[in-house]
Scaffold this motif. Structure first.
Motif: not given
Length: 359
Positions: A239-244, A263-266, A279-282
């Motif tokens: 979803e983040a890659r589609n929005l970015s 994944v946190m996207f802004s 931000t990617l959290m593993y």
């Protein structure tokens, strides 16, 4: 990172408590101080000052100075004097909207301020009570600061492990306005923070006109109607890659057991130079790896971290490796138009290996 947040939190806490306190030099209970505080708060209508902040540690010294105005209950204005790269930056709020102006880029960000319920109350008594319970306060002397007579208070945490305080604090309190004119905190071997309030004045009748902002001719304007739009949104990497509008990279190598769990996207920022961030959290058991990618629409602003760093190589490019206060490591490097930051409690070689696998 935890230590840095403690520093800022405690600095704001002490400023609030002492700004509204009415007496020093004697032993008071929390209730007595709260009563003095409430009386003082009711009498402050406006204030102005030049705020000078200095932070020093083994990596060097950083300074910032800005002019500030406040009119109760919710009007504020600040104009940055230096550092040079921020000089002239203006932040103004009339209580309903906030304007942030970046003169170099000639850009203005306008934000609608969030509504606060009329029955919202700050429990100052509990804040002061906690502060007094966790520190031993003593009057250690007097001194003239910026042409004013002050009392010097020393606040020493009773238990550094459990206290909100990261260190001892020394506070210079004006004996006329009963407000702090100077605050020092830090540890001898790690850091020192000093905040000075120069040309400090209260109740001078500051006009409402000071908190109005006229957009400069030709300025690029970004409006943020909902404050919640500023907050990153949790989503999947797809979803983040589609929005970015940018290429979000992920590591092809991770230590065994680590999996992506958030994944946190802004794509909204108050900074004129930042378009997006992710931000990617593993995680694996109680351990974590955090990777942040900040995408710039112009020149990348190298984050200034007041820590000594080791210069290492990430795919042939220079990167900064920091030892953090919580014994973790943080690696920061540039890639195309992005600044990447990787934080984890892993050894340096493994952190570099993760960074080099970002694709």
């Amino acid at each position: 990172m935890k230590m840095r947040f403690k520093i800022l939190f405690v600095l704001l806490l002490v400023s609030t408590v002492l700004f509204n306190s009415g007496c020093i030099g004697e032993d008071f209970t929390a209730d007595q101080i709260a009563e003095k505080m409430q009386k003082k708060q009711a009498g402050i209508e406006d204030m102005s000052a030049t705020v000078h902040m200095t932070m020093t540690n083994e990596a060097g010294t950083q300074e910032m100075e800005y002019e500030t105005l406040q009119k109760m209950p919710d009007k504020t204005k600040s104009v940055v004097v230096y550092p040079e790269e921020m000089a002239g930056q203006v932040t103004v709020s009339d209580g309903e909207k906030m304007w942030i102006y970046y003169p170099d880029a000639n850009k203005v960000t306008i934000m609608t301020m969030p509504e606060i319920s009329d029955d919202f109350e700050v429990d100052y008594t509990s804040i002061i009570g906690d502060l007094l319970n966790e520190t031993d306060a003593s009057l250690v002397g007097t001194e003239n600061v910026d042409g004013r007579d002050t009392f010097i208070l020393m606040l020493v945490p009773k238990d550094e492990e459990d206290s909100l305080h990261a260190s001892d604090m020394k506070v210079w309190v004006d004996d006329e306005t009963w407000t702090p004119l100077k605050i020092e905190m830090g540890t001898e071997d790690t850091y020192q923070i000093t905040v000075e309030y120069r040309n400090f004045e209260i109740n001078t009748g500051i006009s409402d006109d000071e908190f109005e902002f006229e957009i400069p001719e030709g300025a690029e304007v970004t409006e943020i109607d909902n404050f919640d739009d500023m907050l990153p949104v949790s989503m999947t990497i797809e979803e983040a890659r589609n929005l970015s509008d940018y290429e979000i990279t992920t590591p092809s190598y991770l230590p065994e057991g680590y999996e992506l769990n958030n994944v946190m996207f802004s794509n909204t920022s108050i900074s004129a130079d930042i378009d997006e961030s992710v931000t990617l959290m593993y995680s694996y058991d109680d351990n974590g790896i955090i990777i942040t990618e900040i995408f710039y629409n112009g020149e990348i602003d190298q984050n200034s971290i007041m820590l000594e760093s080791e210069t290492v190589s990430v795919n042939g490019e220079e990167a900064d490796l920091y030892s953090m206060y919580d014994n973790s490591l943080m690696l920061q490097w540039k890639h195309d138009n992005a600044m990447l930051t990787l934080s984890a409690s892993l050894d340096r070689n493994e952190i570099i290996q993760i960074a080099e696998s970002m694709e």
